[in-house]
Design an enzyme around this catalytic site. Structure first.
Site, mmCIF file in Angstrom:
data_model
loop_
_atom_site.group_PDB
_atom_site.id
_atom_site.type_symbol
_atom_site.label_atom_id
_atom_site.label_comp_id
_atom_site.label_asym_id
_atom_site.label_seq_id
_atom_site.Cartn_x
_atom_site.Cartn_y
_atom_site.Cartn_z
ATOM 1 N N ASN A 208 0.850 -1.194 0.000
ATOM 2 C CA ASN A 208 0.000 0.000 0.000
ATOM 3 C C ASN A 208 0.882 1.240 0.000
ATOM 4 O OD1 ASN A 208 0.494 0.834 2.887
ATOM 5 N ND2 ASN A 208 -0.252 -1.269 3.165
ATOM 6 N N ASP A 304 -4.597 -9.715 13.072
ATOM 7 C CA ASP A 304 -4.674 -8.297 13.421
ATOM 8 C C ASP A 304 -3.747 -8.086 14.618
ATOM 9 O OD1 ASP A 304 -5.395 -5.798 14.576
ATOM 10 O OD2 ASP A 304 -7.258 -5.867 13.423
HETATM 11 N N1 CTP Z 1 -3.675 -3.255 12.299
HETATM 12 C C1 CTP Z 1 -2.861 -4.280 12.754
HETATM 13 N N2 CTP Z 1 -2.837 -5.472 12.090
HETATM 14 C C2 CTP Z 1 -3.595 -5.671 10.994
HETATM 15 C C3 CTP Z 1 -4.419 -4.614 10.515
HETATM 16 C C4 CTP Z 1 -4.434 -3.424 11.199
HETATM 17 O O1 CTP Z 1 -2.167 -4.113 13.749
HETATM 18 N N3 CTP Z 1 -3.547 -6.848 10.380
HETATM 19 C C5 CTP Z 1 -3.689 -1.973 13.044
HETATM 20 C C6 CTP Z 1 -3.141 -0.792 12.293
HETATM 21 O O2 CTP Z 1 -1.758 -0.619 12.524
HETATM 22 C C7 CTP Z 1 -3.948 0.364 12.850
HETATM 23 C C8 CTP Z 1 -5.289 -0.282 13.191
HETATM 24 O O3 CTP Z 1 -5.024 -1.662 13.293
HETATM 25 O O4 CTP Z 1 -3.412 0.860 14.045
HETATM 26 C C9 CTP Z 1 -6.361 -0.012 12.189
HETATM 27 O O5 CTP Z 1 -5.920 -0.432 10.920
HETATM 28 P P1 CTP Z 1 -6.830 -0.270 9.634
HETATM 29 O O6 CTP Z 1 -6.149 -0.878 8.454
HETATM 30 O O7 CTP Z 1 -7.290 1.165 9.530
HETATM 31 O O8 CTP Z 1 -8.082 -1.090 10.065
HETATM 32 P P2 CTP Z 1 -8.508 -2.549 9.880
HETATM 33 O O9 CTP Z 1 -8.755 -3.080 11.239
HETATM 34 O O10 CTP Z 1 -7.550 -3.300 9.023
HETATM 35 O O11 CTP Z 1 -9.900 -2.333 9.125
HETATM 36 P P3 CTP Z 1 -10.222 -1.901 7.623
HETATM 37 O O12 CTP Z 1 -9.029 -2.295 6.775
HETATM 38 O O13 CTP Z 1 -11.450 -2.667 7.310
HETATM 39 O O14 CTP Z 1 -10.462 -0.410 7.630
#
Ligand code: CTP
Length: 391
Positions: A208, A304
Site C-alpha cells: 500500500n 490483526d
Molecule cells: N492493524 C494491525 N494489524 C492488521 C491490521 C491493522 O495491527 N492486520 C492496526 C493498524 O496498525 C492500525 C489499526 O489496526 O493501528 C487499524 O488499521 P486499519 O487498516 O485502519 O483497520 P482494519 O482493522 O484493518 O480495518 P479496515 O481495513 O477494514 O479499515
C-alpha cells in the site's frame, strides 16, 4: 517548539567544520538563537564570514574581542546560553575539556558555563581508538557532558571506521531532543510503521502507499521525550531515527512475530503500520509467467496485530491509527471499541498518505480531540503528550 532557546555553537579545527554551516542553518530555521564561537584552527577550515552570514551574528574568535561589552566574553556568552554545543570537537579540544584548560575563548567558555555541554567528536579512527581519547571520552561522560556521536563510516582521510562527525541533521535532532521535556522517561515503547509487503512471487507483492513518515516521527519524538523506543518497520525508505532500536519486518507475518517477541517488556504500543489485511495463500518460488488467461490469486486473512496485543492478559497501553476515506470518526470509534483500545488516532487518507503534514483527531473515552494540521513531527509530539497525560 524550540522558540527562544539559545545556544553557543563552538567550532574547533577539523575537516568536519564545513558541516557546522549546515547545522547553523537548521538551528536558525527552527528559531534557535545561535552564537558561533570558533577556535583559530577552525578558521583554517571554514571562514567566520560564512558562519556570520548563516547565524546572522558576528562570530567570536578571541578572548580579547573588543566588541564584547564588558570585556568578559566567557561570562557574557555562556550566561545567555541554554546549551553549548561543540561541533566538530577535535581530539585536542576534547583533551582540553577533560583537563579544564582555558587558553582560548572556546575552552574558557566551556569552563565558565553554567549550562549543559554537548560534544560532537570528529576525528580519524586511529585518533578515536587511541586509549588516550577513550580515557578522555570516559571522563567527559563521568563529568555529565553529553556526547553526540561519533558516527562510523568513510572518513576524509579515506579510512573507514568510527570517529566521523554525525551529519548536521542528526546533530540537529539530538540538540532538539536535548531540549524536549522528558515526559516519557523510564517508559518502554514499541511502534510499528510503514507498509507491509505480501509477496506473490520473488518480484511482485501486494502493498500500500504508506510511507512510514508518521510512525518514524512518533518513534523519534518518543525518544526525544525520554522513552526507550523499538521501531518495527515494514517497507519504508526513511532513515531510522537515532537512538531508536530498529527491527525490520517487511511482511504482516514477520511484523506479527517481531511485535509479539518484544511486547512483554513494553509500557506503550503504538500501531501506526499499514498492515496488509490479506496475503497470498501461496507465494510462487519462481516469477509467474504471463499467459492469455486471467490470473486469480487466493488470499488468506492476516492476524490483526493490534487487536491481538490489546487482548493480551496484561497489555501495554495500546494506541491504534485509523486511516479512512470516508465516515472518519464513526469508523475510527468502531475500530477503537472492537480492538479494545484506550486511544485511536483518526485521519483521512487524503490528508495524510505520503505527506509531511497530517490532520488528526484523537478519540478516547473522554471524546474527540481534533489537532490542527501540522508537520508530522509536531503531530507526534502532541499525540505523545496526550498519551503521557493518559498514562
Ligand atoms: N492493524 C494491525 N494489524 C492488521 C491490521 C491493522 O495491527 N492486520 C492496526 C493498524 O496498525 C492500525 C489499526 O489496526 O493501528 C487499524 O488499521 P486499519 O487498516 O485502519 O483497520 P482494519 O482493522 O484493518 O480495518 P479496515 O481495513 O477494514 O479499515
Amino acid at each position: 517548539m524550540q522558540k527562544n532557546k539559545s545556544i553557543v555553537l563552538g567550532i574547533t579545527g577539523g575537516i568536519a567544520a564545513y558541516k557546522a554551516a549546515e547545522l547553523v542553518r537548521l538551528l536558525v530555521k527552527a528559531n534557535i538563537d545561535v552564537q558561533v564561537a570558533m577556535t583559530e584552527a577552525a578558521c583554517q577550515f571554514i571562514t567566520p564570514v560564512t558562519m556570520q552570514a548563516l547565524s546572522g551574528k558576528p562570530v567570536f574568535k578571541g578572548m580579547w574581542d573588543a566588541s564584547i561589552a564588558n570585556g568578559m566574553p566567557h561570562i557574557e556568552l555562556s550566561r545567555a546560553a541554554d546549551a553549548i554545543v561543540i561541533a566538530p570537537a577535535s581530539a585536542d579540544f576534547i583533551a582540553k575539556l577533560v583537563h579544564g584548560r582555558a587558553d582560548d575563548l572556546l575552552s574558557t567558555l566551556c569552563l565558565a558555563r553554567d549550562c549543559p555541554l554537548l560534544v560532537a567528536p570528529a576525528m580519524n579512527k586511529q585518533m578515536w581508538d587511541n586509549p588516550a581519547t577513550q580515557r578522555n571520552i570516559a571522563q567527559l561522560n563521568t563529568d555529565g557532558i553529553t556526547m553526540l556521536g561519533p558516527d562510523s563510516g568513510e572518513q576524509a582521510c579515506g579510512e573507514i571506521g568510527l570517529g566521523r562527525m554525525l551529519e548536521p541533521e542528526d546533530l540537529f535532532n539530538l540538540i532538539q531532543a536535548h531540549f524536549q521535556p522528558k515526559v516519557l522517561a523510564g517508559k518502554k515503547m514499541l511502534v510499528t510503521a510503514g507498509a507491509t509487503l505480501e509477496m506473490i512471487d520473488p518480484v511482485r507483492a501486494i502493498t500500500n502507499l504508506s510511507s512510514g513518515k508518521m510512525g518514524y516521527a512518533i518513534a523519534q519524538a518518543a525518544f526525544e521525550m525520554g522513552a526507550d523506543v523499538t521501531l518495527v518497520s515494514g517497507a519504508s525508505t526513511l532513515k531510522p531515527p537515532l537512538g531508536v532500536k530498529l527491527i525490520s519486518a517487511t511482511s504482516a507475518d514477520l511484523m506479527y512475530f517481531s511485535v509479539m517477541q518484544n511486547i512483554a517488556a513494553q509500557d506503550i504500543f503504538i500501531s501506526v503500520a499499514a498492515v496488509a489485511d490479506y496475503s497470498p495463500v501461496e507465494t510462487s518460488s519462481q516469477k509467474i509467467k504471463k499467459s492469455k488467461s486471467s490470473l486469480t490469486i487466493e488470499l488468506k486473512p492476516n492476524k490483526d496485530i493490534l487487536a491481538e496485543v490489546a487482548s493480551l492478559p496484561n497489555p501495554p497501553f495500546c494506541v491504534g491509527f485509523a486511516a479512512e476515506t470516508e465516515n472518519l470518526l464513526e469508523y475510527a470509534e468502531a475500530k477503537r471499541k472492537s480492538k479494545k483500545l484506550p486511544l485511536i488516532v483518526a485521519n483521512l487518507m487524503r490528508d495524510s498518505m505520503g505527506q509531511d503534514e497530517n490532520s488528526v483527531t484523537l478519540l478516547d473515552d473522554k471524546g474527540t480531540h481534533t489537532l490542527p494540521r501540522l508537520p508530522k513531527q509536531s503531530v507526534a509530539e502532541l499525540l505523545l503528550q496526550h498519551i503521557a497525560g493518559m498514562i
